[in-house]
Design a protein around this motif. Structure first.
Motif, PDB file in Angstrom:
ATOM      1  N   PRO A 186     -11.696  77.215  22.404  1.00 40.16           N
ATOM      2  CA  PRO A 186     -10.713  76.134  22.518  1.00 40.16           C
ATOM      3  C   PRO A 186      -9.539  76.575  23.389  1.00 40.16           C
ATOM      4  O   PRO A 186      -9.108  77.725  23.324  1.00 40.16           O
ATOM      5  CB  PRO A 186     -10.251  75.896  21.086  1.00 40.16           C
ATOM      6  N   GLY A 187      -9.034  75.661  24.152  1.00 40.27           N
ATOM      7  CA  GLY A 187      -7.917  75.977  25.037  1.00 40.27           C
ATOM      8  C   GLY A 187      -6.574  75.698  24.394  1.00 40.27           C
ATOM      9  O   GLY A 187      -6.488  75.271  23.239  1.00 40.27           O
ATOM     10  N   PRO A 188      -5.486  75.926  25.130  1.00 44.65           N
ATOM     11  CA  PRO A 188      -4.144  75.678  24.598  1.00 44.65           C
ATOM     12  C   PRO A 188      -3.921  74.208  24.243  1.00 44.65           C
ATOM     13  O   PRO A 188      -3.212  73.899  23.292  1.00 44.65           O
ATOM     14  CB  PRO A 188      -3.208  76.106  25.726  1.00 44.65           C
ATOM     15  N   ASP A 189      -4.558  73.297  24.998  1.00 44.12           N
ATOM     16  CA  ASP A 189      -4.421  71.866  24.690  1.00 44.12           C
ATOM     17  C   ASP A 189      -5.000  71.549  23.321  1.00 44.12           C
ATOM     18  O   ASP A 189      -4.438  70.764  22.566  1.00 44.12           O
ATOM     19  CB  ASP A 189      -5.123  71.011  25.745  1.00 44.12           C
ATOM     20  N   TRP A 190      -6.149  72.162  22.994  1.00 43.65           N
ATOM     21  CA  TRP A 190      -6.758  71.935  21.685  1.00 43.65           C
ATOM     22  C   TRP A 190      -5.808  72.402  20.580  1.00 43.65           C
ATOM     23  O   TRP A 190      -5.634  71.716  19.576  1.00 43.65           O
ATOM     24  CB  TRP A 190      -8.103  72.659  21.576  1.00 43.65           C
ATOM     25  N   CYS A 191      -5.180  73.561  20.782  1.00 43.81           N
ATOM     26  CA  CYS A 191      -4.242  74.081  19.775  1.00 43.81           C
ATOM     27  C   CYS A 191      -3.065  73.128  19.582  1.00 43.81           C
ATOM     28  O   CYS A 191      -2.663  72.856  18.442  1.00 43.81           O
ATOM     29  CB  CYS A 191      -3.725  75.464  20.173  1.00 43.81           C
ATOM     30  N   LEU A 192      -2.512  72.630  20.676  1.00 42.09           N
ATOM     31  CA  LEU A 192      -1.374  71.711  20.576  1.00 42.09           C
ATOM     32  C   LEU A 192      -1.746  70.439  19.826  1.00 42.09           C
ATOM     33  O   LEU A 192      -1.004  69.969  18.960  1.00 42.09           O
ATOM     34  CB  LEU A 192      -0.855  71.359  21.972  1.00 42.09           C
ATOM     35  N   ILE A 193      -2.910  69.885  20.142  1.00 45.16           N
ATOM     36  CA  ILE A 193      -3.349  68.658  19.470  1.00 45.16           C
ATOM     37  C   ILE A 193      -3.642  68.926  18.006  1.00 45.16           C
ATOM     38  O   ILE A 193      -3.306  68.124  17.130  1.00 45.16           O
ATOM     39  CB  ILE A 193      -4.565  68.062  20.203  1.00 45.16           C
ATOM     40  N   PHE A 194      -4.260  70.075  17.694  1.00 44.38           N
ATOM     41  CA  PHE A 194      -4.533  70.451  16.308  1.00 44.38           C
ATOM     42  C   PHE A 194      -3.227  70.580  15.523  1.00 44.38           C
ATOM     43  O   PHE A 194      -3.095  70.064  14.419  1.00 44.38           O
ATOM     44  CB  PHE A 194      -5.318  71.771  16.269  1.00 44.38           C
ATOM     45  N   GLU A 195      -2.242  71.256  16.113  1.00 41.24           N
ATOM     46  CA  GLU A 195      -0.942  71.413  15.440  1.00 41.24           C
ATOM     47  C   GLU A 195      -0.262  70.065  15.246  1.00 41.24           C
ATOM     48  O   GLU A 195       0.365  69.822  14.215  1.00 41.24           O
ATOM     49  CB  GLU A 195      -0.045  72.344  16.258  1.00 41.24           C
ATOM     50  N   ARG A 196      -0.373  69.179  16.225  1.00 43.48           N
ATOM     51  CA  ARG A 196       0.231  67.849  16.109  1.00 43.48           C
ATOM     52  C   ARG A 196      -0.467  67.041  15.009  1.00 43.48           C
ATOM     53  O   ARG A 196       0.173  66.331  14.244  1.00 43.48           O
ATOM     54  CB  ARG A 196       0.117  67.124  17.451  1.00 43.48           C
ATOM     55  N   ARG A 197      -1.802  67.171  14.938  1.00 42.70           N
ATOM     56  CA  ARG A 197      -2.566  66.433  13.935  1.00 42.70           C
ATOM     57  C   ARG A 197      -2.199  66.885  12.517  1.00 42.70           C
ATOM     58  O   ARG A 197      -2.187  66.098  11.592  1.00 42.70           O
ATOM     59  CB  ARG A 197      -4.060  66.657  14.198  1.00 42.70           C
ATOM     60  N   TRP A 198      -1.884  68.154  12.347  1.00 48.00           N
ATOM     61  CA  TRP A 198      -1.570  68.702  11.022  1.00 48.00           C
ATOM     62  C   TRP A 198      -0.097  69.092  10.910  1.00 48.00           C
ATOM     63  O   TRP A 198       0.256  69.995  10.152  1.00 48.00           O
ATOM     64  CB  TRP A 198      -2.466  69.908  10.738  1.00 48.00           C
ATOM     65  N   SER A 199       0.783  68.401  11.622  1.00 47.34           N
ATOM     66  CA  SER A 199       2.202  68.776  11.663  1.00 47.34           C
ATOM     67  C   SER A 199       2.912  68.631  10.315  1.00 47.34           C
ATOM     68  O   SER A 199       3.962  69.228  10.112  1.00 47.34           O
ATOM     69  CB  SER A 199       2.934  67.966  12.726  1.00 47.34           C
ATOM     70  N   LYS A 200       2.357  67.846   9.392  1.00 50.78           N
ATOM     71  CA  LYS A 200       2.992  67.712   8.081  1.00 50.78           C
ATOM     72  C   LYS A 200       2.694  68.903   7.185  1.00 50.78           C
ATOM     73  O   LYS A 200       3.409  69.149   6.224  1.00 50.78           O
ATOM     74  CB  LYS A 200       2.529  66.427   7.395  1.00 50.78           C
ATOM     75  N   GLU A 201       1.633  69.653   7.490  1.00 52.64           N
ATOM     76  CA  GLU A 201       1.245  70.798   6.658  1.00 52.64           C
ATOM     77  C   GLU A 201       1.613  72.148   7.262  1.00 52.64           C
ATOM     78  O   GLU A 201       1.975  73.062   6.539  1.00 52.64           O
ATOM     79  CB  GLU A 201      -0.271  70.780   6.383  1.00 52.64           C
ATOM     80  N   ILE A 202       1.477  72.286   8.591  1.00 50.19           N
ATOM     81  CA  ILE A 202       1.736  73.591   9.214  1.00 50.19           C
ATOM     82  C   ILE A 202       2.759  73.456  10.332  1.00 50.19           C
ATOM     83  O   ILE A 202       2.959  72.387  10.884  1.00 50.19           O
ATOM     84  CB  ILE A 202       0.444  74.225   9.778  1.00 50.19           C
ATOM     85  N   SER A 203       3.397  74.577  10.627  1.00 54.62           N
ATOM     86  CA  SER A 203       4.314  74.631  11.765  1.00 54.62           C
ATOM     87  C   SER A 203       4.195  76.017  12.400  1.00 54.62           C
ATOM     88  O   SER A 203       3.642  76.939  11.816  1.00 54.62           O
ATOM     89  CB  SER A 203       5.753  74.374  11.308  1.00 54.62           C
ATOM     90  N   ARG A 204       4.757  76.138  13.575  1.00 55.49           N
ATOM     91  CA  ARG A 204       4.716  77.394  14.312  1.00 55.49           C
ATOM     92  C   ARG A 204       6.105  77.999  14.301  1.00 55.49           C
ATOM     93  O   ARG A 204       7.064  77.356  14.712  1.00 55.49           O
ATOM     94  CB  ARG A 204       4.266  77.097  15.745  1.00 55.49           C
ATOM     95  N   ARG A 205       6.202  79.228  13.807  1.00 60.08           N
ATOM     96  CA  ARG A 205       7.506  79.886  13.712  1.00 60.08           C
ATOM     97  C   ARG A 205       7.429  81.328  14.181  1.00 60.08           C
ATOM     98  O   ARG A 205       6.350  81.916  14.208  1.00 60.08           O
ATOM     99  CB  ARG A 205       7.967  79.922  12.252  1.00 60.08           C
ATOM    100  N   VAL A 206       8.588  81.874  14.471  1.00 60.57           N
ATOM    101  CA  VAL A 206       8.662  83.285  14.842  1.00 60.57           C
ATOM    102  C   VAL A 206       8.446  84.106  13.575  1.00 60.57           C
ATOM    103  O   VAL A 206       9.056  83.850  12.534  1.00 60.57           O
ATOM    104  CB  VAL A 206      10.032  83.622  15.470  1.00 60.57           C
ATOM    105  N   ALA A 207       7.547  85.087  13.660  1.00 63.33           N
ATOM    106  CA  ALA A 207       7.257  85.940  12.508  1.00 63.33           C
ATOM    107  C   ALA A 207       8.466  86.798  12.181  1.00 63.33           C
ATOM    108  O   ALA A 207       9.222  87.206  13.066  1.00 63.33           O
ATOM    109  CB  ALA A 207       6.046  86.816  12.806  1.00 63.33           C
TER     110      ALA A 207
END
Length: 194
Positions: free
Chosen positions: A112-133
């Motif tokens: 999967p490419g970066p576009d797939w990751c962005l769409i996946f994150e958008r689809r599940w934005s109520k459950e997961i988010s991307r943060r600095v570790a």
């Protein structure tokens, strides 16, 4: 925003509101009046009443909804345990899964490419988010006091006695902290939205 500039933008109607309007059309029999009242395109309303073209818009996802739910659940758990996945690890995980279940792989080069990751994150934005570790918190580092260590070894003795492991060293496994990463830098990982 659509990926292509010439891509058609579809108006989104909520499932509940569309069900209510369909029921109202069936009761009253007037498409035009209900469509005007709710600001819905009359043809769209007619299609929903007749059950035509009511499936999801766009290409179907590679993973099913249940598979994505399991993946999101595991991403949340890993984040809680302090081992959040970054986008590359997520891509490798999905690539490996699609290969193992022998499903047709639509991804370029099988990953999967970066576009797939962005769409996946958008689809599940109520459950997961991307943060600095974050690095190891100070209170966790301070947990290595003498009292904590004595308590840990007492619990270990209890477990060895309870499961009768005194004469079964092959059933006891050791782990050291060499592989644990304490300096995460500025890496962004996927974790539970809070």
């Amino acid at each position: 925003m659509p990926r292509r500039a010439d891509a058609r933008i579809y108006k989104s109607y909520g499932d509940d509101s569309m069900k209510r309007t369909v029921e109202e059309v069936r009761e009253s029999g007037s498409y035009k009046a209900v469509a005007n009242r709710y600001g819905i395109n009359r043809t769209t309303l007619m299609n929903h009443v007749k059950g035509m073209k009511c499936k999801k818009i766009g290409r179907p996802t590679v993973l099913t909804m249940q598979e994505e739910e399991i993946l999101v659940h595991n991403l949340v758990k890993l984040g809680e345990w302090g081992y959040g996945f970054d986008r590359l690890q997520l891509q490798c995980c999905v690539q490996d899964y699609v290969r193992r279940i022998d499903r047709p792989n639509p991804f370029h080069n099988g990953m999967p490419g970066p576009d797939w990751c962005l769409i996946f994150e958008r689809r599940w934005s109520k459950e997961i988010s991307r943060r600095v570790a974050q690095n190891l918190p100070k209170n966790w580092a301070a947990a290595g006091s003498e009292e904590v260590m004595v308590d840990c070894y007492n619990k270990l003795k209890d477990i060895i006695a309870r499961f009768d492991l005194q004469n079964k060293p092959q059933n006891i496994f050791n782990c050291d902290e060499i592989c644990f990463q304490t300096d995460t830098g500025i890496q962004k990982v996927l974790c539970k939205r809070e």
